[in-house]
Design an enzyme around this catalytic site. Structure first.
Site, short mmCIF file in Angstrom:
data_model
loop_
_atom_site.label_atom_id
_atom_site.label_comp_id
_atom_site.label_asym_id
_atom_site.label_seq_id
_atom_site.Cartn_x
_atom_site.Cartn_y
_atom_site.Cartn_z
N SER A 170 69.18 -31.37 13.10
CA SER A 170 68.97 -32.81 13.10
C SER A 170 67.96 -33.16 14.21
O SER A 170 66.97 -32.44 14.35
CB SER A 170 70.31 -33.50 13.32
OG SER A 170 70.27 -34.79 12.86
N ASP A 432 70.80 -33.86 1.60
CA ASP A 432 70.69 -34.52 2.91
C ASP A 432 69.55 -35.53 2.92
O ASP A 432 68.39 -35.17 2.75
CB ASP A 432 70.44 -33.44 3.98
CG ASP A 432 70.20 -34.04 5.35
OD1 ASP A 432 70.50 -35.24 5.55
OD2 ASP A 432 69.72 -33.30 6.23
N HIS A 457 73.50 -32.18 5.35
CA HIS A 457 72.88 -32.13 6.68
C HIS A 457 73.39 -30.92 7.47
O HIS A 457 74.58 -30.82 7.73
CB HIS A 457 73.24 -33.43 7.38
CG HIS A 457 72.35 -33.83 8.50
ND1 HIS A 457 70.98 -33.91 8.38
CD2 HIS A 457 72.62 -34.20 9.78
CE1 HIS A 457 70.46 -34.32 9.53
NE2 HIS A 457 71.44 -34.49 10.40
#
Ligand SMILES: *[C@@H]1O[C@H](CO)[C@@H](O)[C@H](O)[C@H]1NC(C)=O
Ligand SMILES: *[C@@H]1O[C@H](CO)[C@@H](O)[C@H](O)[C@H]1NC(C)=O
Ligand SMILES: *[C@@H]1O[C@H](CO)[C@@H](O)[C@H](O)[C@H]1NC(C)=O
Ligand SMILES: *[C@@H]1O[C@H](CO)[C@@H](O)[C@H](O)[C@H]1NC(C)=O
Ligand SMILES: CC(=O)N[C@H]1CO[C@H](CO)[C@@H](O)[C@@H]1O
Length: 489
Positions: A170, A432, A457
């Protein structure tokens, strides 16, 4: 978890937090039991590194203590050093005991370190989170922290000539890529998972992916969500409906809509239920203490498709109540004025200090990433970009022009999609929503993308499970083979 605070901040994860490896709440890892066959019996105690406060002022010699963790269980003399980069939340030591990177470490004889990001968790460089203090919060300062940590740790432990590999998922995935790009003499290779490398003020593609991810379960599902959300927005125009809405969505206090912002905040909060679930669909996050991981796209679309619950609006309300039950919330706080109060509290004891106030500051001064309803090809309604941009002024006195300029500067500094480097791998998941700002095609053979169909994710970072999709297992193996090959270079 105290529910009122959960309602206002923690539960609205997606809206400002894109974390992969943060503790969900302080204390979750107490009593954490390891899930994989890690032989190490040492407890991974927190340790403290003396860090410079401002890396970009030679005249400023102030220092502070940054938290880090070490796992030496797999290290073989001469082996590489793996550095897990902390992100926009408390660093979770569960990652020192479990996670895909440790299986790589075991095979490659790596020493494993994790550094908490400045201003998050216990890594507190300043006495408070005032706008003045937050000036020292930026990805550039964070990368300089990593560089200084890498240099000093290597000196102290005789690891200067070892190959260092950066990991992150991320926002820290972007940091992992940028660390390699900006400090190539310190970082040999990076695994940049689910990394949004391109900054953008408006990020309407996020909700477009949410539409497609819901549709991949059931083509009707996003249409029902759209119907529900349109009905709700319509009803918000008539104050006579507020008593019913308050009851239907189990609000903590009677719904009050005085301005467009009140309505936008309420609609965004409810959309957040779907955004959170899609972003983390079927990820193996349970190992780090995440709750509610059994609420999946399938479950939400099941509720939306259940006509026995009433019309789509009633099913939408049922989804909201299901989320509250699952997260043990007594009621939903959908009041923007409470949110504003929480987000402007600059104390380390305040309700935003878990990461919300800091991360939104970073979006206002570096990245944007506002998940607006500005695209027609998405299921929600009522929270346009202007509403989100206004929060930068409300919370930090950052104007729309300053935000636009800051985001342009971020792309100028890091290059956005235009990455020139080597030995960085970019895994991304098709479900995601963040992949829309990521690297999804190989740039060069030395900058490969690993696309994982059907995963969410950071899926590849979590510990493997028997029910993992075969392509997820292949992706983990692919990254391993790349690392093995790159460590020989
Ligand atoms: C509120 O809900 C009740 C019961 O469903 C319904 O009869 C009533 O018409 C609703 N009131 C408004 C103003 O929509
Ligand atoms: C999810 O798990 C919780 C706790 O184990 C359980 O109470 C709940 O019914 C489950 N929900 C669904 C939709 O499976
Ligand atoms: C900030 O939050 C803390 C903890 O909830 C509270 O004690 C304090 O009064 C708040 N400060 C302000 C200025 O509201
Ligand atoms: C907000 O920013 C403007 C211009 O950047 C400045 O003139 C003003 O004093 C700031 N207000 C506060 C309350 O800090
Ligand atoms: C390399 C690769 O296949 N990337 C994929 C990542 O995700 C997007 C959206 O699903 C695909 O279009 C890309 O092909």
């Amino acid at each position: 978890m105290a529910l009122q605070t959960c309602g206002s901040l923690l539960c609205r994860g997606t809206l400002f937090i894109l974390f992969c490896l943060s503790a969900v709440a302080e204390g979750h890892f107490k009593g954490f039991r390891r899930l994989t066959g890690v032989q190490d019996t040492a407890v991974h105690e927190e340790q403290w590194f003396t860090q410079k406060l401002d890396h970009f002022s030679g005249a400023d010699s102030r220092e502070w203590k940054q938290r880090y963790f070490v796992n030496e269980a797999f290290y073989k003399p001469g082996g590489p050093v793996f550095l897990m980069i902390g992100g926009e939340g408390t660093a979770n030591p569960a990652w020192m005991q479990s996670g895909t990177w440790l299986t790589y470490a075991e095979k490659l004889g790596a020493l494993c370190l994790m550094l908490e990001h400045r201003f998050y968790g216990k890594s507190r460089p300043t006495v408070d989170l005032s706008t003045d203090s937050l000036r020292l919060l930026s990805s550039r300062q964070a990368l300089a922290d990593l560089a200084h940590f890498r240099t000093k740790m290597a000196e102290a432990r005789g690891l200067t000539n070892r190959k260092w590999v950066a990991f992150g998922g991320s926002y820290p995935g972007s940091l992992a890529a940028w660390f390699r790009m900006k400090y190539p003499h310190l970082v040999h290779a990076s695994v940049a998972t689910s990394a949004p490398v391109h900054a953008a003020v408006n990020f309407p593609e996020y909700l477009e992916v949410v539409w497609r991810s819901l549709a991949s379960e059931n083509a009707e599902c996003p249409l029902l969500v759209k119907k529900a959300s349109d009905t709700l927005e319509e009803r918000l125009k008539d104050p006579k409906t507020y008593d019913n809405i308050t009851k239907d969505f189990n609000l903590c206090s009677r719904l009050q809509i005085q301005t467009a912002v009140d309505s936008a905040y309420f609609l965004e909060t409810l959309a957040g239920n779907f955004m959170d679930v899609v972003q983390y669909n079927e990820d193996n996050r349970g190992f780090e203490g995440a709750v509610g991981t059994n609420i999946t796209i399938k479950v939400l679309c099941g509720v939306m498709g259940d006509s026995s619950l009433g019309d789509p609006y009633a099913r939408y309300a049922a989804v909201a109540r299901l989320m509250m039950d699952t997260l043990s919330m007594k009621c939903l706080d959908a009041s923007f004025s409470n949110y504003l109060r929480d987000m402007t509290n600059a104390s380390w004891d305040g309700p935003g200090a878990g990461g919300g106030r800091q991360w939104v500051y970073q979006t206002c001064t570096e990245f944007g990433f506002y998940q607006s309803t500005d695209s027609p090809n998405q299921p929600f309604t009522g929270f346009p970009l202007v509403y989100q941009v206004k929060q930068c002024a409300d919370f930090y006195n950052v104007s729309a022009e300053q935000l636009a300029e800051a985001v342009a500067q971020t792309n100028e500094y890091y290059g956005g999609y235009n990455i020139r480097s080597t030995r960085i791998v970019f895994p991304n998941g098709s479900i995601d929503p963040w992949h829309a700002l990521g690297i999804t095609q190989d740039i060069t053979p030395d900058l490969p993308a690993v696309f994982i169909k059907g995963t969410a994710h950071c899926a590849n970072m979590y510990p493997a499970r028997s029910e993992d999709l075969p392509q997820l297992t292949l992706a983990r193996n692919h990254v391993f083979l790349l690392l093995q090959q790159w460590l020989k270079q």
